[in-house]
Design a protein around this motif. Structure first.
Motif, PDB file in Angstrom:
ATOM      1  N   SER A 193       0.844  -1.198   0.000  1.00 40.20           N
ATOM      2  CA  SER A 193       0.000   0.000   0.000  1.00 40.20           C
ATOM      3  C   SER A 193       0.875   1.242   0.000  1.00 40.20           C
ATOM      4  O   SER A 193       2.089   1.179   0.264  1.00 40.20           O
ATOM      5  N   LEU A 194       0.240   2.384  -0.262  1.00 36.70           N
ATOM      6  CA  LEU A 194       0.938   3.663  -0.166  1.00 36.70           C
ATOM      7  C   LEU A 194       1.441   3.899   1.252  1.00 36.70           C
ATOM      8  O   LEU A 194       2.556   4.397   1.452  1.00 36.70           O
ATOM      9  N   ASP A 195       0.644   3.528   2.245  1.00 41.92           N
ATOM     10  CA  ASP A 195       1.037   3.763   3.632  1.00 41.92           C
ATOM     11  C   ASP A 195       2.290   2.975   4.016  1.00 41.92           C
ATOM     12  O   ASP A 195       3.124   3.463   4.795  1.00 41.92           O
ATOM     13  N   LEU A 222      -5.958  12.221  -0.128  1.00 37.29           N
ATOM     14  CA  LEU A 222      -5.220  11.063   0.356  1.00 37.29           C
ATOM     15  C   LEU A 222      -5.841   9.773  -0.166  1.00 37.29           C
ATOM     16  O   LEU A 222      -5.120   8.845  -0.567  1.00 37.29           O
ATOM     17  N   ARG A 226      -3.949   6.994  -2.461  1.00 33.73           N
ATOM     18  CA  ARG A 226      -3.904   5.570  -2.115  1.00 33.73           C
ATOM     19  C   ARG A 226      -4.429   4.710  -3.255  1.00 33.73           C
ATOM     20  O   ARG A 226      -3.849   3.671  -3.581  1.00 33.73           O
TER      21      ARG A 226
END
Length: 247
Positions: A193-195, A222, A226
């Motif tokens: 994931s982006l996170d 955001l 994502r």
């Protein structure tokens, strides 16, 4: 003639804070450190290829301590320096006469890169070798694309400009390094994931330290970022390495 000061692209305070936060995050057993691990391995391979056993070395930016440990096993007298602890790469170094100066993961966020390269050269003993590795142009294309999607028609400064191979060669000639060599290698990493990517960047002090950084992404932006980044995405890190001698 007075030489004008270089423009302030990066914030010294944000840079120091990012490196200190990284050091704190590295206390976690699962902290990402693959970028610096790759740089350390590359330096050791270059030294082995050159059959160079330095007697005195200055290591800048290696918060893992791995390179210093390896060099000390060969009897090398190693000095360790870290920008987060007040070491300033854009000023003359307090010591010189080193057979090796290795700068790892720091020079991509200095405002006066030509000056820093000159100071590295001046810190070398005659016939000393300098190796500098840092993030180069072409890094993080997926993240850049996701941020552009999130910002829409008004893109904000979220990732800083980076040096490519051609510019690296020009910088070394300007700094007076002899027999300069510039090369770039890719490191591809898969993220869920982006996170997870952002977490890895923070853990490795690779986040945004621009003087005029863009505003934080809102909730909708955001979510867009994502979605644009996706899941199980392969991101690319380009590691630029500059090397040369003091003849």
């Amino acid at each position: 003639m007075i030489t004008p000061a270089p423009p302030k692209v990066f914030s010294d305070n944000r840079r120091t804070a990012a490196r200190r936060r990284s050091r704190s995050l590295q206390r976690r057993p699962d902290a990402a450190r693959y970028i610096l691990d790759d740089m350390v391995e590359d330096v050791l391979e270059r030294l082995a290829f050159l059959r160079l056993n330095p007697r005195r070395a200055l290591i800048i930016g290696d918060w893992t301590g791995a390179l210093a440990v390896q060099l000390r096993t060969t009897g090398c007298d190693v000095t360790v320096a870290e920008p987060a602890d007040g070491f300033i790469e854009e000023q003359p170094f307090p010591e010189n006469g080193f057979d090796l100066v290795a700068s790892l993961g720091t020079l991509d966020t200095v405002n006066d890169l030509p000056g820093a390269l000159i100071h590295i050269r001046n810190a070398l003993a005659p016939e000393g070798l300098a190796i500098a590795s840092f993030m180069g142009a072409g890094s993080l294309p997926q993240l850049r694309a996701a941020m552009l999607d999130a910002d829409g028609e008004r893109p904000a400064p979220r990732l800083h400009p980076m040096v490519d191979v051609r510019a690296g060669g020009q910088l070394l000639q300007r700094a007076g390094w002899s027999d300069p060599v510039v090369d770039s290698r890719s490191l591809d990493v898969r993220f869920r994931s982006l996170d997870s990517l952002v977490a890895d960047l923070r853990a490795q002090a690779l986040g945004n330290v621009l003087m005029r950084a863009g505003p934080a992404l809102g909730r909708t932006a955001l979510a867009t970022a994502r979605a644009a980044f996706g899941v199980r995405t392969v991101e690319r890190f380009e590691i630029l390495t500059l090397s040369g001698w003091r003849r």
